[in-house]
Design an enzyme around this catalytic site. Sequence first.
Site, PDB file in Angstrom:
ATOM      1  N   GLU A   8       0.819  -1.219   0.000  1.00  0.00           N
ATOM      2  CA  GLU A   8       0.000   0.000   0.000  1.00  0.00           C
ATOM      3  C   GLU A   8       0.846   1.259   0.000  1.00  0.00           C
ATOM      4  O   GLU A   8       0.696   2.143  -0.848  1.00  0.00           O
ATOM      5  CB  GLU A   8      -0.936  -0.005   1.211  1.00  0.00           C
ATOM      6  CG  GLU A   8      -1.839   1.223   1.309  1.00  0.00           C
ATOM      7  CD  GLU A   8      -2.953   1.196   0.289  1.00  0.00           C
ATOM      8  OE1 GLU A   8      -2.843   1.953  -0.704  1.00  0.00           O
ATOM      9  OE2 GLU A   8      -3.914   0.426   0.467  1.00  0.00           O
ATOM     10  N   ASP A  44       1.204   4.083  -2.998  1.00  0.00           N
ATOM     11  CA  ASP A  44       0.729   5.459  -2.804  1.00  0.00           C
ATOM     12  C   ASP A  44       1.845   6.469  -3.047  1.00  0.00           C
ATOM     13  O   ASP A  44       1.655   7.477  -3.739  1.00  0.00           O
ATOM     14  CB  ASP A  44       0.197   5.633  -1.383  1.00  0.00           C
ATOM     15  CG  ASP A  44      -1.046   4.798  -1.107  1.00  0.00           C
ATOM     16  OD1 ASP A  44      -1.633   4.271  -2.070  1.00  0.00           O
ATOM     17  OD2 ASP A  44      -1.417   4.674   0.072  1.00  0.00           O
ATOM     18  N   SER A  82      -6.965   2.001  -4.265  1.00  0.00           N
ATOM     19  CA  SER A  82      -5.784   2.434  -3.522  1.00  0.00           C
ATOM     20  C   SER A  82      -4.824   3.195  -4.421  1.00  0.00           C
ATOM     21  O   SER A  82      -4.060   4.044  -3.943  1.00  0.00           O
ATOM     22  CB  SER A  82      -5.052   1.217  -2.936  1.00  0.00           C
ATOM     23  OG  SER A  82      -5.748   0.679  -1.844  1.00  0.00           O
TER      24      SER A  82
END
Length: 625
Positions: free
Chosen positions: A299, A303, A540
């Site tokens: 994640e 990002d 995401s």
Amino acid sequence: MRSIISLFVLGAGLGVVANPIVPYTVHEKRTSLPMGWSHSRRHDSSAALPLRFGLTQNNIADIGEYLHDVSHPDSPNYGKHWTASQIAEAFAPSDETVSNVHSWLIDNGFDSSRIRVTPAKSWIEVDATVEEAESLLRTEYNIYGHESGSEHVACESYHLPAHLIPHIDIVTPTVHFDAKLARRANAPPAVVNGKKPGMGNAPKTTGVVTNLLAGTDGCDQQITPACLQALYGLNYTPVSTSSNSIGIVEYTPQAFVQSDINMFASSYAPDLNGKAPVVVSIDGGVVQTTTTGFNDNGESNLDLQYAMSIVTAAQPVTLYQAGDIVEGASFNNFLDAIDGSYCTFEGGDAAGQDSAYPDTSAGGYNGKDCGTVTPANVISTSYTYNEGDLSVSYATRQCAEYAKLGLMGVTILYSSGDSGVAGSGGACLANNAFSPTFPGSCPYVTAVGATQINSGSTVSDPEGACEQVIYSGGGFSNYFSLPSYQSTAVSSFLTNYPPPYTSSQYNSTGQSRGIPDISANGANYVVAVDGSFSLVYGTSASSPVAAAIFTLINDARLAAGKAPIGFINPTIYSSAFNGAFNDITTGGNQGCGTNGFSSAPGWDPVTGLGTPNFPKLLSAWLALP
């Protein structure tokens, strides 16, 4: 966009109490347990239970109007954002509210020395025993167990004296399940094969990719920064980086790996080599290196690698790392740090749900961050809850905090989920009804869905809704009413493209908040994770990409001497922004045993208004004051 209005009340009625002169009313009631939870046992009557009473705030019914006033392009006050002190003054509960709740606690045997009122008067806290809390709230407290091994303190319902109902928004801990879930031991990597909705909120991967494609010829197979630049017209060099800001929120144990950023930079963004985000630790947040793998690094790496590459190395990117390695953190812990009046230290969070700080456990963070963090101009979060796992009051209270951030000129983006019309992990409501996500369903945040470059298509062709590995989260809230900025768009969709479902499957009233608002590509991202490149999927990816694009627009406005764009929803739905997003008209978001909703011309509950057209958005925003 008048105010936060709950569409469904979770219980009402009168309770029978010993003193018939003081009638009690059900304040909140839960009808079922969230997926994965089961009743374990009654709570120990002598156990400590820190009760928190969220006091009704002055003027909160008008917060939507205030936000509209500074956010709608036709308003003479567009861009005239509030200061934190103005917000505190406008929404502080009345002296009458504080006095009434304080007197009730005194009358029920709590000595005044045990009662604490926050400096902002937003909360009252009392450290009670379970026995005292049960008597006070006419309820029974239980321990609930989750399949992950986590435990949670809650009750099925609770009561308040009728005369206090107008003065108390919420009591915690009670019926809501904003729980922190422990990672299951030996959890498998988040690898998904085939076109099925993904499980949970984390990004998904189909595994390692070794044959990296160059340029933009293979963007239907591998998304890179070059693909996104071509898709959305990202040809802009930041010039106001010292006065601009973007923040990415991550929750421990999620952690980025600097060597992965460098590896990504070597192939796709040379200016990022050696560049790191500015880490702001919240409640002992640490970029941990104890555990690795896609579940721990996927994640945050995703990002940061894409947000940083879009805004370029010239623009510092803030990483809000929330929670120590022992306790972790929740959305409320993050809100505590950027708004001290919301904070447990002054009386805010929910025991058993939000992480409790100071953390006295071995290796825990022996402090509490309250109002210690200045929010960035744009903040992206790629985590969600299922709306139905929270109470109406809890979600409403948190939603108001996002409105306050919007008043201060902050753009808040949340991913809309990866399971189509289902909630996290593919969970549906009773009888397979659709399950919207939160905070995306809050009308004061911008929810971001996912698109894809269809197989065989190029960056010059229209995208479709994401139907590879994940499905773009979307639908209609069961808690929040239709904001005025969205009324025309939602009405048009329901009139011209009526969904083939009944009111038993989704909120078909036409009077509820629709999600998402916008979308961005969410399929086939090439991400460096633990020394290898992987293909990654999910909203995401969509949320930080959109956040980075809006950061570039803020850069141009700041260079022109104008305010940041702040809460964008009233603006992007206005006629001034017609055609500023690339309309997505193909694909759906299946889930709950259905094909879900379908993309259609204009706004739809799959991809929202569409994907950013940067040149048009930049021109439209620069034309505003």
